[in-house]
Design an enzyme around this catalytic site. Structure first.
Site, PDB file in Angstrom:
ATOM      1  N   GLU A  40       0.827  -1.208   0.000  1.00 44.71           N
ATOM      2  CA  GLU A  40       0.000   0.000   0.000  1.00 44.71           C
ATOM      3  C   GLU A  40       0.860   1.256   0.000  1.00 44.71           C
ATOM      4  OE1 GLU A  40      -2.990   0.003  -0.698  1.00 44.71           O
ATOM      5  OE2 GLU A  40      -3.398  -2.139  -0.481  1.00 44.71           O
ATOM      6  N   CYS A 189     -14.018   3.206 -15.991  1.00 39.96           N
ATOM      7  CA  CYS A 189     -14.344   4.563 -15.536  1.00 39.96           C
ATOM      8  C   CYS A 189     -13.044   5.337 -15.315  1.00 39.96           C
ATOM      9  CB  CYS A 189     -15.164   4.497 -14.248  1.00 39.96           C
ATOM     10  SG  CYS A 189     -16.029   6.037 -13.845  1.00 39.96           S
ATOM     11  N   CYS A 196     -17.468   4.845 -21.512  1.00 36.50           N
ATOM     12  CA  CYS A 196     -18.885   4.823 -21.148  1.00 36.50           C
ATOM     13  C   CYS A 196     -19.705   3.889 -22.044  1.00 36.50           C
ATOM     14  CB  CYS A 196     -19.460   6.237 -21.187  1.00 36.50           C
ATOM     15  SG  CYS A 196     -18.754   7.336 -19.933  1.00 36.50           S
ATOM     16  N   CYS A 199     -19.594   0.561 -20.633  1.00 39.37           N
ATOM     17  CA  CYS A 199     -19.845   0.475 -19.192  1.00 39.37           C
ATOM     18  C   CYS A 199     -21.140  -0.275 -18.917  1.00 39.37           C
ATOM     19  CB  CYS A 199     -19.927   1.873 -18.587  1.00 39.37           C
ATOM     20  SG  CYS A 199     -20.309   1.856 -16.826  1.00 39.37           S
ATOM     21  N   CYS A 205     -25.767   5.300 -14.375  1.00 39.96           N
ATOM     22  CA  CYS A 205     -24.801   6.306 -13.946  1.00 39.96           C
ATOM     23  C   CYS A 205     -25.454   7.681 -13.965  1.00 39.96           C
ATOM     24  CB  CYS A 205     -23.582   6.287 -14.872  1.00 39.96           C
ATOM     25  SG  CYS A 205     -22.301   7.457 -14.394  1.00 39.96           S
TER      26      CYS A 205
END
Length: 212
Positions: A40, A189, A196, A199, A205
């Site tokens: 991380e 995204c 899109c 998507c 959305c």
DNA sequence: AAGGCGGGGCT
DNA sequence: AGCCCAGCCTT
């Protein structure tokens, strides 16, 4: 609003099962909490593909806080430097020292204790809780911020966004959900030219961004 | 609240 | 050439 579990969370998890980056080495279920903490930190402002190319040799060399403390700080820095933001080598060294001094060498489970580690902020602390300790919360990074902001049509900088993200995290599947958001934001995204047309949630959305 | 860090990939 | 990347620390 339509039930977000049905309109967002579940379809996203389904997308992730088929399309997620399941092979990323820090997602191996056998990873230790310390390995996850290192991942991380390396992933801060750094693409997953860049970290993927450097991760295994690093954790093989530094599998524990003891190994980090025993190493020369310059050696740690040399291994981090190719990823950029080389100051993170010092963050890792200082965090390892603190783990040994205050937490018996273990990665703490408490959010406040994680924040006490140098180089660990809200996002990284939450990521450790999610992926190492199975907490069903969310960690808002640039990807999650963009995805949730677009889908639910909330301002990207709103404080409510983090609370909304937490509320979405499904029981027993917090880690999977976090990965799903990250992978979907990376693949569909995206920041610049979101896909899109491809998507699966296009019709739901709240702020579709079509290319012309 | 803003600035700096950073190499690398993508457009 | 510019934008972006699993953010955080310092000022």
């Amino acid at each position: 609003m339509l039930n977000p579990q049905r309109s967002f969370v579940r379809p996203l998890l389904a997308w992730h099962e088929a399309n997620g980056r399941h092979q990323l080495p820090w997602r191996d279920p056998d990873r230790s909490a310390f390995d996850i903490l290192i991942a991380e930190i390396l992933l801060q402002r750094t693409t997953a593909s860049a970290v993927a190319g450097a991760y295994l040799p690093i954790i093989a060399r530094y599998p524990s806080p003891e190994a980090v403390v025993a190493a020369h700080p310059e050696a740690v820095e040399r291994r981090i430097a190719p990823l950029g933001l080389a100051k993170r080598a010092e963050f890792i060294c200082r965090s390892a020292e603190r783990l040994l001094a205050r937490h018996s060498g273990d990665v703490p489970h408490r959010y406040e204790d994680l924040l006490g580690l140098h180089g660990v902020g809200a996002y990284t602390a939450r990521s450790v809780l999610i992926h190492a300790f199975d907490e069903d919360i969310a960690a808002v990074d640039t990807n999650v911020r963009r995805l949730i902001s677009r889908f639910f049509d909330v301002p990207p900088d709103s404080d409510a966004l983090a609370d909304l993200a937490d509320a979405l995290a499904p029981t027993q599947r917090g880690s999977e959900f976090q990965h799903a958001m990250l992978d979907f934001a990376d693949d569909v995204c995206t920041a610049r030219t979101p896909q899109c047309e491809a998507c699966p949630f296009r019709e739901r959305c709240r702020s579709p961004v079509y290319e012309d």
